[in-house]
Write a protein that holds these residues in place. Structure first.
Motif, PDB file in Angstrom:
ATOM      1  N   PRO A 102      27.222   5.718  27.525  1.00 44.47           N
ATOM      2  CA  PRO A 102      27.563   4.501  26.781  1.00 44.47           C
ATOM      3  C   PRO A 102      28.604   3.622  27.468  1.00 44.47           C
ATOM      4  O   PRO A 102      28.483   2.396  27.474  1.00 44.47           O
ATOM      5  N   GLN A 103      29.604   4.211  28.082  1.00 44.92           N
ATOM      6  CA  GLN A 103      30.674   3.430  28.703  1.00 44.92           C
ATOM      7  C   GLN A 103      30.177   2.656  29.925  1.00 44.92           C
ATOM      8  O   GLN A 103      30.753   1.628  30.277  1.00 44.92           O
ATOM      9  N   ALA A 104      29.112   3.115  30.550  1.00 43.27           N
ATOM     10  CA  ALA A 104      28.538   2.375  31.673  1.00 43.27           C
ATOM     11  C   ALA A 104      27.779   1.145  31.186  1.00 43.27           C
ATOM     12  O   ALA A 104      27.642   0.173  31.924  1.00 43.27           O
ATOM     13  N   VAL A 105      27.304   1.171  29.953  1.00 45.38           N
ATOM     14  CA  VAL A 105      26.581   0.032  29.386  1.00 45.38           C
ATOM     15  C   VAL A 105      27.557  -0.983  28.805  1.00 45.38           C
ATOM     16  O   VAL A 105      27.428  -2.180  29.035  1.00 45.38           O
ATOM     17  N   VAL A 106      28.530  -0.486  28.045  1.00 40.51           N
ATOM     18  CA  VAL A 106      29.552  -1.353  27.444  1.00 40.51           C
ATOM     19  C   VAL A 106      30.906  -0.685  27.653  1.00 40.51           C
ATOM     20  O   VAL A 106      31.214   0.334  27.014  1.00 40.51           O
ATOM     21  N   ALA A 107      31.692  -1.237  28.542  1.00 40.57           N
ATOM     22  CA  ALA A 107      33.017  -0.675  28.826  1.00 40.57           C
ATOM     23  C   ALA A 107      33.859  -0.657  27.556  1.00 40.57           C
ATOM     24  O   ALA A 107      33.849  -1.613  26.776  1.00 40.57           O
ATOM     25  N   GLY A 108      34.557   0.430  27.346  1.00 38.97           N
ATOM     26  CA  GLY A 108      35.443   0.555  26.192  1.00 38.97           C
ATOM     27  C   GLY A 108      34.746   0.939  24.900  1.00 38.97           C
ATOM     28  O   GLY A 108      35.383   0.978  23.850  1.00 38.97           O
ATOM     29  N   SER A 109      33.452   1.247  24.964  1.00 39.75           N
ATOM     30  CA  SER A 109      32.772   1.672  23.736  1.00 39.75           C
ATOM     31  C   SER A 109      33.327   3.021  23.298  1.00 39.75           C
ATOM     32  O   SER A 109      33.826   3.798  24.106  1.00 39.75           O
ATOM     33  N   SER A 110      33.250   3.281  22.018  1.00 45.47           N
ATOM     34  CA  SER A 110      33.873   4.498  21.494  1.00 45.47           C
ATOM     35  C   SER A 110      32.891   5.666  21.368  1.00 45.47           C
ATOM     36  O   SER A 110      33.296   6.751  20.991  1.00 45.47           O
ATOM     37  N   MET A 111      31.637   5.459  21.677  1.00 44.14           N
ATOM     38  CA  MET A 111      30.669   6.558  21.575  1.00 44.14           C
ATOM     39  C   MET A 111      30.890   7.538  22.718  1.00 44.14           C
ATOM     40  O   MET A 111      30.830   7.167  23.896  1.00 44.14           O
ATOM     41  N   ALA A 112      31.146   8.792  22.352  1.00 44.48           N
ATOM     42  CA  ALA A 112      31.441   9.818  23.360  1.00 44.48           C
ATOM     43  C   ALA A 112      30.206  10.618  23.759  1.00 44.48           C
ATOM     44  O   ALA A 112      30.195  11.260  24.796  1.00 44.48           O
TER      45      ALA A 112
END
Length: 132
Positions: A102-112
């Motif tokens: 998820p963080q590679a798609v949207v930086a700073g997303s909270s999905m772990a």
């Protein structure tokens, strides 16, 4: 008459085992059991995501009708700043990338959550497509 030594007996035994191993290795494997999409979703996603749009949001937004929805737009859910400002529509390839990292798609997303197995991601995405 030839005397058998322990070495020749050992070699004969190893040759027999090797022949057995080769025969076993050539046996066809049973077909893989198809993944149960609903069970995978329940095990991997349902703790954080509901599938009914009328259910209150959990840690993540409801995922019914997510395929084709603009990212960060489910009314009533407080998205991370990056996801709230994302300008894309969830499709199969975007969901696959998201579930992978998820963080590679949207930086700073909270999905772990991350799923490294393509077949599991595909089953979950197929399940989500069925909720549309």
């Amino acid at each position: 008459m030839m005397r058998r030594t322990s070495t020749s007996i050992g070699l004969a035994f190893c040759s027999a085992l090797l022949a057995t191993d080769i025969a076993v290795a050539q046996m066809a494997l049973p077909a893989a059991k198809p993944l149960d999409e609903a069970t995978l979703f329940k095990q991997q996603c349902a703790t954080c995501h509901a599938i009914n749009l009328t259910d209150p949001p959990r840690q993540g937004p409801p995922l019914a009708k997510v395929v084709g929805r603009e990212a960060g737009t489910h009314e009533g859910f407080l998205y991370s700043p990056g996801l709230a400002q994302a300008h894309f529509v969830w499709d199969e390839s975007r969901l696959d990338a998201w579930i992978t990292n998820p963080q590679a798609v949207v930086a700073g997303s909270s999905m772990a959550y991350r799923q490294p197995k393509p077949e599991v991601r595909a089953a979950i995405i197929n399940y989500l497509k069925g909720l549309n």
